[in-house]
Motif scaffolding. Structure first.
Motif, short mmCIF file in Angstrom:
data_model
loop_
_atom_site.label_atom_id
_atom_site.label_comp_id
_atom_site.label_asym_id
_atom_site.label_seq_id
_atom_site.Cartn_x
_atom_site.Cartn_y
_atom_site.Cartn_z
N ASN A 35 -4.25 3.77 -3.94
CA ASN A 35 -3.87 2.58 -4.67
C ASN A 35 -4.96 2.15 -5.66
O ASN A 35 -6.14 2.46 -5.50
CB ASN A 35 -3.57 1.43 -3.71
CG ASN A 35 -4.81 0.92 -3.03
OD1 ASN A 35 -5.45 1.62 -2.26
ND2 ASN A 35 -5.16 -0.32 -3.33
N GLY A 84 0.83 -1.19 0.00
CA GLY A 84 0.00 0.00 0.00
C GLY A 84 0.87 1.24 0.00
O GLY A 84 2.10 1.17 0.03
N TYR A 85 0.22 2.39 -0.01
CA TYR A 85 0.98 3.64 0.00
C TYR A 85 1.79 3.77 1.29
O TYR A 85 2.94 4.19 1.27
CB TYR A 85 0.03 4.83 -0.12
CG TYR A 85 0.75 6.16 -0.05
CD1 TYR A 85 1.54 6.60 -1.11
CD2 TYR A 85 0.62 6.99 1.06
CE1 TYR A 85 2.21 7.81 -1.06
CE2 TYR A 85 1.28 8.22 1.12
CZ TYR A 85 2.07 8.62 0.06
OH TYR A 85 2.73 9.82 0.12
N PHE A 105 4.16 -0.24 -5.21
CA PHE A 105 2.85 0.35 -4.93
C PHE A 105 2.17 0.79 -6.22
O PHE A 105 2.71 1.61 -6.96
CB PHE A 105 3.03 1.54 -3.99
CG PHE A 105 1.81 2.40 -3.85
CD1 PHE A 105 0.63 1.88 -3.34
CD2 PHE A 105 1.84 3.73 -4.24
CE1 PHE A 105 -0.50 2.67 -3.22
CE2 PHE A 105 0.72 4.54 -4.11
CZ PHE A 105 -0.46 4.00 -3.61
#
Length: 232
Positions: free
Chosen positions: A125, A65-66, A115
């Protein structure tokens, strides 16, 4: 087999903090990989696998994820370059694996190592494209060849689909597949789908489990598959 690169982060005392151990190195397979231009442009770091290269269990997620660049040290693989090091899902899945007795016998990675950001929002995302999954699948296959695990613990639908794709197989109904071992002949490994930690609380009850029962079921499934002499 390349030795994992050691990062400068130091592992906190997990016994004192109540947290799972934080990884101190990563298994870099292709530094500065740029097979996917959109991923290379928007990532902060490539999120490489972490853990024992002789592990019995490989935990596979979809993609990093971010993350949170302000978290310390659990910023997430997009910032740390290490798979499953986010404050929520990373800590949670590592804690679960540790609680069922495989904390020192697990390797963590993602099906896609970078990502996947939305084109107009680098902090949001999207799902990796089929091309991105295919480009990165060779990295995952290399990791499985290096580690040679007994079980792949796939966290979530997309991770499960990616592993099955390496077998030229498709997923039919993810929820019904949870905790149902699948023998993967080409990969020479048992695939065990589990809920992604981010959606676990929503779906556990629908599977008929209480949280402790679900954790016990994961442990029992791993024990059955990893026990010497089983499934020989």
């Amino acid at each position: 087999m390349p030795a994992p690169d050691t990062d400068s982060d130091t592992a906190p005392d997990s016994a004192a903090t109540g947290e799972p151990p934080y990884p101190t190195d990563r298994n870099v397979l292709e530094p500065d990989c740029a097979r996917c231009p959109a991923l290379a442009e928007n990532r902060e770091c490539i999120s490489w696998g972490t853990g024992d290269l002789e592990a019995s269990v490989v935990v596979v997620g979809e993609a990093p994820g971010y993350g949170n660049p302000e978290a310390d040290p659990w910023r997430g693989g997009n910032w740390t370059g290490k798979a499953y090091t986010s404050r929520h899902s990373g800590r949670r899945i590592r804690r679960m694996v540790e609680q069922v007795g495989y904390g020192d016998d697990a390797y963590y990675t993602n099906a896609v190592k970078c990502f996947p950001a939305e084109p107009d929002d680098r902090a949001t995302n999207r799902e990796p494209t089929a091309e991105e999954r295919a480009n990165c699948r060779t990295h995952l296959l290399t990791e499985l060849e290096q580690v040679d695990p007994t079980v792949v613990l796939a966290t979530g639908k997309h991770a499960t689909q990616t592993v099955l794709a390496a077998e030229d197989r498709e997923l039919e109904g993810f929820i019904d597949s949870v905790l149902e071992p699948v023998w993967c002949e080409r990969l020479d490994v048992h695939l065990v789908p589990i809920l992604h930690p981010s959606y676990q609380d929503v779906w556990i009850g629908r599977l008929g489990y209480e949280p402790e029962e679900y954790l016990e079921a994961i442990g029992e499934t791993l024990d059955d598959l990893c026990a010497p002499g089983e499934y020989a």
